[in-house]
Motif scaffolding. Structure first.
Motif, short mmCIF file in Angstrom:
data_model
loop_
_atom_site.label_atom_id
_atom_site.label_comp_id
_atom_site.label_asym_id
_atom_site.label_seq_id
_atom_site.Cartn_x
_atom_site.Cartn_y
_atom_site.Cartn_z
N ASP A 189 -8.69 4.65 3.93
CA ASP A 189 -8.64 4.41 2.59
C ASP A 189 -9.84 5.11 1.65
O ASP A 189 -10.11 4.55 0.82
N ARG A 222 0.89 -0.99 0.05
CA ARG A 222 0.06 -0.02 -0.06
C ARG A 222 0.90 1.45 0.01
O ARG A 222 1.98 1.08 0.49
N LYS A 238 -2.60 4.08 -2.91
CA LYS A 238 -2.90 2.63 -3.01
C LYS A 238 -3.31 1.83 -1.91
O LYS A 238 -2.54 1.78 -0.84
N ALA A 260 2.86 -1.23 4.19
CA ALA A 260 2.85 -0.28 3.58
C ALA A 260 3.83 0.82 3.45
O ALA A 260 4.97 0.51 4.26
N CYS A 299 -4.61 8.35 0.24
CA CYS A 299 -4.32 6.65 -0.20
C CYS A 299 -4.23 6.70 -1.41
O CYS A 299 -5.15 6.69 -2.28
N TYR A 341 0.92 5.34 0.85
CA TYR A 341 0.11 6.78 1.40
C TYR A 341 1.05 7.91 1.28
O TYR A 341 2.02 7.89 1.84
#
Ligand SMILES: Cc1ncc(C[n+]2csc(CCOP(=O)(O)OP(=O)(O)O)c2C)c(N)n1
Ligand SMILES: [Mg+2]
Lengths: 308, 271
Positions: free
Chosen positions: A180, A133, A226, A157, A224, A135
């Protein structure tokens, strides 16, 4: 108010490490730049210094995580997202170890130090790794909200933050946060500006200027990257006439590219992207660089007017 | 030319430049100054008239954050003007905070630590392949030696018998967060490099005669590359900066510049 996000993260981890003995912070000769001196002093048993060795940093973090620890690897985003990218891909994402990669001094915040120190491709590189992920928090409140998630969730992440203090986007206690989901900084009907990281503040200022001129502009904080909040993007595509994306990133594989890819497939909409160039940026501090490439409020207003 | 006097003049210019620009890595600049002065004013076959000469010696500043020391010397040697250099780090300047090969006299870009040794190996290998007489020099930081890539290069240098390659390790025993021994121990650097097959020379790294003799010795060593462990003082020449981790990238105030210049002038008078 303004505060450096690295301070928010360091202070949060200092508090959390008191109650959660599995928290481990790792640095690569980046303790000072991560504002982690107080943490390292207070929690020496939960702190690992690996020296200038980003691959080792991420590999050790993965090993710690696989043995039940909650590692936070803090290193300049430029090196973390490139030198140790394979460790992020294989040891973290592929092996599914719960490592949080905190990229500090990100984007062009190292200014005149040049391209070796800039991380202008990290949405593309880190975001392209399956299972990782990504951010980009915009201010201290959003960073804190993310940290609360990161200490309890179990997925790896990558987080990129800047070096300098950033102005608050949200008033204290006024952040309406759902993990998210993009935050609607301001609602509007004619145009949507989707921004991430430090540039959300510039987008907000731009929207205020446009509002004073009678233009109704929506601003979304897409911290977010991803998983991208596709619902918010498509809603914007349907409800406003065009989308303007703003990011401290190269034109390839970043926020603008993802928004365009999504809308082209689902709800074709005019999308224009404000990005850093596909080249080493001009010499200057981040404010100079943002201004030079039209990423500050003034540049955003100009681009918005061309779309309106 | 008295190289020691030159090194003091260069130090004065470095301190002034960093103050003017409001940024720079002063501690590592002052520790590497004597090495650069010996290479650029005595040992290396380089000059503004030779930037494209295929036989020029090659230099790689792998600890690229110390670019102010390199810029100051390149300006003094006439690769570009001292006036131009005043724009260092300012908006739109071509002089950024790390080496960039758009600037005359700079071979490759650096700044991300742990790259230079491999590049220098490539340059030295090319000289062997093409039978060219040039030598390749590279300067690594001691903190930089934390990077695994340095040790990949350390294996490759002796593998290819690169006796045309001379590596300096600027062994000032400090990196950003403190001493190298606290952060990630490097002792014994000499034993480590020797075990990788290098000709190892360990010298007082701010002593011009010792540097010069070591470079000469490296030139005479056949069959393997030489690493010179230069035991330097970070901040060398300005006593209040010496051996202080904080002076890695602090910027001196006007008063501190004045004090530094005064001390350097005194040292020069005492030569
Ligand atoms: C790959 C990489 N990681 C981190 C940095 C940030 N950094 C710049 S200088 C430095 C310390 C270097 O210490 P050392 O090599 O001993 O240099 P010196 O003491 O000569 O200044 C660090 C960690 C970098 N430039 N490159
Ligand atoms: Mg050092």
């Amino acid at each position: 108010m303004s505060k450096a996000i690295k301070k928010v993260i360091a202070e949060f981890l200092s508090e959390e490490a008191k109650v959660n003995k599995d928290i481990v912070v790792l640095c690569s000769d980046s303790r000072g730049s991560g504002a982690l001196d107080p943490y390292a002093e207070e929690h020496s048993g939960q702190f690992v210094e690996v020296g200038i060795a980003e691959q080792n940093l991420v590999g050790i973090s993965a090993g710690l995580a696989s043995a039940g620890k909650r590692p936070f690897a803090v290193s300049p985003a430029s090196f973390l997202s490139t030198r140790s990218m394979e460790q992020a891909k294989v040891d973290v994402a592929y092996s599914h170890t719960n490592v949080k990669l905190i990229g500090i001094s990100g984007g062009v915040s190292y200014g005149a130090l040049g391209m070796t120190h800039h991380s202008a491709t990290d949405i593309a590189t880190m975001g392209s790794i399956p299972g990782l992920r990504v951010y980009f928090p915009s201010d201290q409140y959003l960073a804190e909200a993310l940290m609360k998630e990161f200490v309890s969730d179990s997925e790896p992440a990558y987080i990129r933050i800047g070096r300098n203090a950033v102005e608050d986007v949200y008033a204290d206690g006024k952040l309406d946060f759902t993990m998210d989901k993009a935050v609607t900084v301001q609602d509007g009907t004619e145009l949507t500006i989707i921004a991430c990281g430090e540039l959300v503040y510039e987008a907000k200022k731009a929207a205020e200027t446009l509002a004073a001129e009678g233009k109704s502009v929506r601003v979304l904080d897409m911290y977010c990257l991803k998983p991208l909040d596709t619902e918010a993007v498509l809603k914007a595509a349907k409800e406003t006439k065009a989308i303007l994306t703003v990011e401290e990133h190269s034109p390839y594989g970043g926020l603008g590219a993802m928004v365009a890819q999504l809308t082209a497939a689902e709800y074709p909409t005019k999308v224009r992207s404000l990005t850093l160039p596909d080249a080493p940026v001009v010499t200057g501090n981040s404010a100079d660089i943002f201004h030079h490439y039209g990423l500050d409020a003034e540049g955003i207003v100009k681009a918005a007017k061309e779309l309106l | 030319m008295d190289l020691r006097a030159k090194a003091i003049d260069i130090r004065k210019d470095i301190v002034t430049l960093i103050h003017h620009a409001g940024t720079g890595h002063i501690g590592g600049d002052l520790s590497v100054t004597d090495i650069l002065v010996d290479l650029y004013y005595k040992q290396m076959n380089v000059g503004p008239d030779k930037v494209d000469d295929p036989d020029r010696d090659r230099f790689v500043l792998s600890k690229g954050h110390c670019v102010e020391a390199l810029y100051t010397i390149l300006a003094d040697k006439g690769f570009f003007s001292k006036e131009e250099l005043q724009s260092y780090s300012q908006y739109l300047s071509k002089f950024i905070g790390h080496p960039n090969n758009k600037i005359a006299g700079i071979e490759v870009n650096s700044g991300s630590l742990g790259h230079g040794l491999s590049i220098a190996i490539g340059m030295a290998l090319a000289a062997k392949m093409d039978n060219r007489p040039y030598r390749t020099y590279v300067v690594l930081g001691d903190g930089e030696c934390d990077e695994g890539s340095v040790w990949e290069g350390a294996m490759a240098g002796p593998q290819y018998g690169l006796d045309n390659l001379t590596v300096f390790v600027d062994r000032n025993r400090l990196q950003i967060s403190g001493t190298t021994e606290d952060v990630m121990a490097q002792d014994s650097a000499e034993a480590r490099w020797a075990s990788f097959g290098w000709n190892v020379l360990s010298i007082p790294g701010n002593d011009m005669d010792a540097i010069d003799a070591a470079v000469d010795l490296a030139k005479r060593t056949k069959g393997k590359p030489t690493v010179i462990i230069a035991n330097t003082t970070k901040g060398c020449g300005v006593s209040f900066m010496e051996n202080q981790a904080g002076w890695h990238h602090k910027v001196p105030t006007a008063d501190q510049v004045a004090a530094a210049i005064q001390e350097l002038d005194e040292r020069k008078a005492a030569l």
